[in-house]
Design a protein around this motif. Structure first.
Motif, mmCIF file in Angstrom:
data_model
loop_
_atom_site.group_PDB
_atom_site.id
_atom_site.type_symbol
_atom_site.label_atom_id
_atom_site.label_comp_id
_atom_site.label_asym_id
_atom_site.label_seq_id
_atom_site.Cartn_x
_atom_site.Cartn_y
_atom_site.Cartn_z
ATOM 1 N N SER A 186 0.822 -1.206 0.000
ATOM 2 C CA SER A 186 0.000 0.000 0.000
ATOM 3 C C SER A 186 0.860 1.262 0.000
ATOM 4 N N HIS A 217 -7.578 2.294 -5.195
ATOM 5 C CA HIS A 217 -8.043 2.032 -3.834
ATOM 6 C C HIS A 217 -8.668 0.644 -3.745
ATOM 7 N N CYS A 218 -8.321 -0.080 -2.682
ATOM 8 C CA CYS A 218 -8.923 -1.385 -2.401
ATOM 9 C C CYS A 218 -9.866 -1.205 -1.218
ATOM 10 N N TYR A 219 -11.139 -1.510 -1.420
ATOM 11 C CA TYR A 219 -12.125 -1.314 -0.366
ATOM 12 C C TYR A 219 -12.112 -2.462 0.646
ATOM 13 N N ASP A 220 -11.443 -3.558 0.301
ATOM 14 C CA ASP A 220 -11.272 -4.627 1.287
ATOM 15 C C ASP A 220 -10.147 -4.299 2.257
ATOM 16 N N CYS A 221 -9.021 -3.776 1.710
ATOM 17 C CA CYS A 221 -7.890 -3.373 2.556
ATOM 18 C C CYS A 221 -8.073 -1.967 3.100
ATOM 19 N N HIS A 277 -4.834 -6.898 -8.072
ATOM 20 C CA HIS A 277 -6.149 -7.338 -7.608
ATOM 21 C C HIS A 277 -6.059 -7.659 -6.126
ATOM 22 N N HIS A 278 -7.205 -7.832 -5.506
ATOM 23 C CA HIS A 278 -7.249 -8.257 -4.110
ATOM 24 C C HIS A 278 -7.359 -9.779 -4.087
ATOM 25 N N CYS A 307 -5.127 2.679 -0.584
ATOM 26 C CA CYS A 307 -4.663 2.640 -1.967
ATOM 27 C C CYS A 307 -3.407 1.775 -2.052
ATOM 28 N N CYS A 317 -3.992 -7.446 -0.898
ATOM 29 C CA CYS A 317 -3.849 -7.030 -2.292
ATOM 30 C C CYS A 317 -2.511 -7.471 -2.877
ATOM 31 N N ARG A 366 -6.330 -4.800 -13.995
ATOM 32 C CA ARG A 366 -7.193 -3.661 -14.355
ATOM 33 C C ARG A 366 -6.900 -3.179 -15.767
ATOM 34 N N ARG A 372 -1.507 -1.653 -8.172
ATOM 35 C CA ARG A 372 -2.466 -2.672 -7.713
ATOM 36 C C ARG A 372 -2.900 -3.569 -8.858
#
Length: 291
Positions: free
Chosen positions: A86, A117-121, A130-131, A124, A138, A236, A128
């Motif tokens: 991150s 931004h990762c909403y699970d972690c 993937h999670h 940002c 991530c 992505r 990135r």
């Protein structure tokens, strides 16, 4: 005031978050134990070879290869979890903001290209990809090497397990295949529930089926990410059909695995410094998605 239902739900959510890691660990060690049993007890050797010195050498070589892969899987997985991809602790301010930078309203900071931004972690992540649900973290700039190495040794270990189970199965076929043994491999759960097989026979059949299914899934995942690596893409960017950061095959591999890319995948202890910083990237193509 926090209700009892909310507290129970939070506890269940935290438990389920670690469930994939626990299941992965159980499966890896179960497959290792099963293959060790096949090598030591049910080794598919000819009768005359089992009585010779080659039998012990053959078993030692197979056990060494198996536990070498297990150690690499475990070590790479631990380094992957330990390495934070991150933006925490990374200075992103000053005059660096330029083309491709965005503002993250959740983290309240400008983020560099390929960072999202990762909403699970809830943070940002640099470059990135993937999670990863199976690890609960991530895949990003700093830990991509360990992710790929872990994936490779999981693939190699599953391939090894499939081959060992296939050799034992071929020996069984030579002695004569029955409808009972065929159904055991095809639907082991039904055979166990109906009382047609013992728990030990079910365990071996279930692990053998898991090896085949796991090998097919890991193969698809590994080849997909190797393809991304040689093209210089993240997941992505693959979705949007963009390749603006591709530097050529060797340079793309070096960007992911580091300067010692040709050797570092053998062991996670081999140092391999990444050439970039995860913030600045050389643009070689259009940043717009291909229509």
């Amino acid at each position: 005031m926090v209700t009892l239902g909310s507290r129970v739900w939070c506890r269940v959510e935290k438990t389920c978050r670690h469930l994939p890691i626990v299941l992965n660990t159980v499966l890896v060690f179960s497959i290792t134990a099963e293959v060790s049993y096949l090598v030591v007890v049910e080794a598919p050797l000819e009768p005359e070879l089992k009585k010779s010195d080659w039998s012990s050498t053959w078993k030692s070589i197979h056990l060494f290869a198996q536990y070498f892969m297990l150690v690499n899987i475990t070590w790479n997985a631990l380094l992957f979890l330990k390495t934070n991809p991150s933006i925490r602790g990374v200075f992103l301010g000053g005059d660096m903001v330029g083309q491709g930078w965005r503002y993250c309203y959740t983290c309240e900071t400008h983020t560099p290209p390929r960072c999202s931004h990762c909403y699970d972690c809830n943070v940002c992540v640099l470059r990135r990809d993937h999670h990863c649900v199976f690890f609960g973290q991530c895949v990003g700039f700093r830990n991509y090497r360990y992710f790929l190495s872990c994936l490779f040794f999981m693939w190699a270990g599953l391939l090894y397990a499939v081959v060992m189970n296939a050799e034992v199965f071929i020996v069984i076929l030579k002695e004569g295949v029955t409808f009972h043994s065929f159904m055991l491999l095809l639907v082991p759960w039904i055979m166990l529930v109906t009382g047609q097989v013992t728990a030990q026979a079910f365990a071996f059949a279930f692990i053998a089926d898991t090896c085949v299914i796991g090998f097919l899934l890991v193969s698809a995942f590994l080849f997909f990410h190797v393809g991304l690596m040689v093209r210089g893409q993240t997941t992505r960017e693959w979705y949007s059909s963009r390749r603006p950061y591709s530097l050529g095959i060797l340079a793309n591999i070096r960007e992911c695995l580091g300067e010692c890319w040709f050797l570092c995948w053998i062991c996670p202890l081999i140092p391999s410094v990444l050439p970039g910083d995860g913030i600045h990237f050389k643009v070689t193509g259009s940043l717009e998605p291909v229509r």
